[in-house]
Design an enzyme around this catalytic site. Sequence first.
Site, PDB file in Angstrom:
ATOM      1  N   THR A  82       0.796  -1.223   0.000  1.00 14.13           N
ATOM      2  CA  THR A  82       0.000   0.000   0.000  1.00 14.13           C
ATOM      3  C   THR A  82       0.838   1.289   0.000  1.00 14.13           C
ATOM      4  O   THR A  82       1.996   1.293   0.396  1.00 14.13           O
ATOM      5  CB  THR A  82      -0.995  -0.034   1.182  1.00 14.13           C
ATOM      6  OG1 THR A  82      -1.656  -1.292   1.207  1.00 14.13           O
ATOM      7  CG2 THR A  82      -2.011   1.062   1.132  1.00 14.13           C
TER       8      THR A  82
ATOM      9  N   SER B  27     -11.169  -3.541   4.180  1.00 11.91           N
ATOM     10  CA  SER B  27      -9.859  -2.881   4.142  1.00 11.91           C
ATOM     11  C   SER B  27      -9.602  -2.181   5.467  1.00 11.91           C
ATOM     12  O   SER B  27     -10.514  -1.982   6.279  1.00 11.91           O
ATOM     13  CB  SER B  27      -9.852  -1.858   3.009  1.00 11.91           C
ATOM     14  OG  SER B  27      -8.674  -1.088   3.033  1.00 11.91           O
TER      15      SER B  27
HETATM   16  N1  GLY Z   1      -4.780  -4.506   1.686  1.00 13.52           N
HETATM   17  C1  GLY Z   1      -4.640  -3.503   2.659  1.00 13.52           C
HETATM   18  C2  GLY Z   1      -5.909  -2.874   3.038  1.00 13.52           C
HETATM   19  O1  GLY Z   1      -6.805  -2.816   2.230  1.00 13.52           O
HETATM   20  O2  GLY Z   1      -6.072  -2.425   4.132  1.00 13.52           O
END
Ligand code: GLY
Length: 578
Positions: free
Chosen positions: A398, A462
Site C-alpha cells: 500500500t 480494508s
Molecule cells: N490490503 C490492505 C488494506 O486494504 O487495508
Amino acid sequence: MTRSRLAALAAVLASLASPGHAQEAQPESTTALAERASVTAEDFMVATAHPLATKAGYDVLAAGGSAADAAVAVQMMLGLVEPQSSGLGGGTFLLYWNAALGELTSFDGRETAPAIADPGYWLGPDGAAVEFWDAVVGGRSVGVPGTPKLMEEIHARYGRLPWADLLAPAIDTAEAGFEISQRMADAIVEGQEQRLDAFPAAKAYFFDDGGSPKAEGSPLRNPDYARTLRLLAAQGTAPFYTGSIARDIVAAVRTETNPGELTLADFADYKVKERAPVCLDYRTYEVCGMGPPSSGALTVGQILGILSHWDLGRPGANTDIDHLFIEASKLAFADRGLYMADSDFVKMPAGLLDPAYLESRAALIDPGAAMGSAAPGEPPWDETRLYAPSADQPEFGTSHFVIVDRYGDMVSATTTIETGFGSRVMVDGFLLNNELTDFSFEPEADGKPIANRVEAGKRPRSSMAPTIVLEHGEPRLLIGSPGGSRIIEYVAEALIGILDLGLDPQEAIDRPHVVNRNSDTTEVEEGPGAEATIARLAAVGQTAKAANLNSGLHAILIGDGTLTGGADKRREGLAMGD
Ligand code: GLY
C-alpha cells in the site's frame, strides 16, 4: 520552498531519473532525509511515497492542474516506480474536497470478488482454511482492479488538464528508465522469499539474467507499462475493462499454481462507488474518512471517540497517553473484527460512532491497569448479534498520497495491490493485486457467519484510512498511511499528534509508533526510546516488545495561507509545493 531545499530535491530527482547515475542520492540511505523537517508552501502541495511521483504531481499542479489531475499523474508514476505497493492492477480509496461546492466526498475503487466466488473460496479440499501465503501467490487472490476506473472517474468529474497529458510523465519515465530505489530493491529481495521469481513476467522484470534480484541503483525500463498507458491515454479505461487488457488479465490469472477464475463479465461489471464519507466530531474538528468496505474511518473514529474522554494535551501526572491509546485501540479492533465488512453485503450497526456508546467503551478503560484483550461491544442496533468475530487477516503493502491544488481542491488517497508485489502475476507491465486475501478465510465460526467472508461481487474489508479533517466546515488536514491493519493506528496516532499535541505534520509522523490490534502484546517501534516505553507500559500491566513499524504517513496541514507537508522518514517519500 527554499533554494537549498529545491537544489537538494533536484539532485535526488536527477539521480532517480537517469539510469547509470551513481547511487549516492538514494533517499532512504541519507541521514539528511532521516532528519527531515516539514515543508511549507502557499498555493499547492503534493506528498507521495516516491520523489518521482511527487515530481509528477508537482508539475501537474504547477501547470494549473487540479488535485484530481495530479492524483492521476501520481498514481500512474507510483505504478512504475513503486510497483510493489500500488498500480493499475489494484484498488484505491480516495477522498475528494471540492472547494467550489464546499463538499467532501469519497470514492471506492476497491477490488471485487469474481461472480464465481462463494464463502468457501479459501477453504482447501479438507475443509480447512489454506495457508496465507499459499493463497496470496497466484491468480486466485486477484480481485477485479478498481484503480484505473477510479482515476478516470475523478478526472472526468474534477479534471482540468487533458487525460493523456497526465499519463505522459509515467510513459516517458517507463521508456527512458529510472533507478531502482533502496526500498524497491529491498522489497524484491523479500518478494523472492515468497516466490516472486516463480512467475515468468515478474522474474524477467525484477531479476537479472542470472536470477539475482536487481539491485538498488539498477536502471529499469518498462516498455510494456508504457504501451499499456499509451492505450489508456488514447482510449480511456475501456481496454482495461472490456478490451485487450481485460482479456490479458483474465488469461494471466489462470496460473499453474492457484489459478483464478475471473471472467470478462467480472471486468465489464466493475463499478467505482461514490460513498458518503464517515465523519466523527472530535474536539473542534470533524475527522472524515473512508467508510465500508474499509474499516479505516470507523476504527480510527472509535479510537478517537473513546480517547475524547481524556484531555490528551494535558493528560495529568499519572495518566499515560500510550496506555490509553492501546486500550482504546483494543476496544476498537474488537468491534472491527465482529462488525465491519462490505456494508453492501452485510448489515452493520449504525451506532459504531454513537457518542454514548463510545463513552460506555471509554468507561471500560482503567488509566492505571491494562485490560488484557477486549471483547466487542453492543453498539445501538436493532439486530442481535448476526456474526462471529473474525481473526485478524495479515495485510501489507500500500501507498498513501495527499494533494492540495491552487483552486482549493484536495485529495487524500490510499492505494494498494495488497502484499508487496501482490499476487506476483504481472501482465502488460503491471502487477495484479492479491486483495481477495483481505477477506476472512474462515466463512463462519460458532455456527454464525463471519461478516467479512467471501461472497460473489463483494469487496474485501480494508484498513485503508485516507482522512480529511475539517474545522468549521473547512479542510484543515489531509493524512493517511500504508501498513496493513496497523494503518488505523498510524493514522490515529498522527491525528492525536497534530490535533491534540499541537505537533506539525513532520513531528507527528516522526513520533515512534505504539500499536496494539487487540492482542496480548503491544508493539513499540524499535529505536532509541523503545526500551523505556516498554518499561513504562509494564508499570500499568501492558506486555510490549520492540518491532519494526514501517508506516508511510503523508500529510498536509492547511493553515491561514500556508500549507505544511510531511513525508514519512521510514520510507523514501517527499512533500513538495509552491
Ligand atoms: N490490503 C490492505 C488494506 O486494504 O487495508
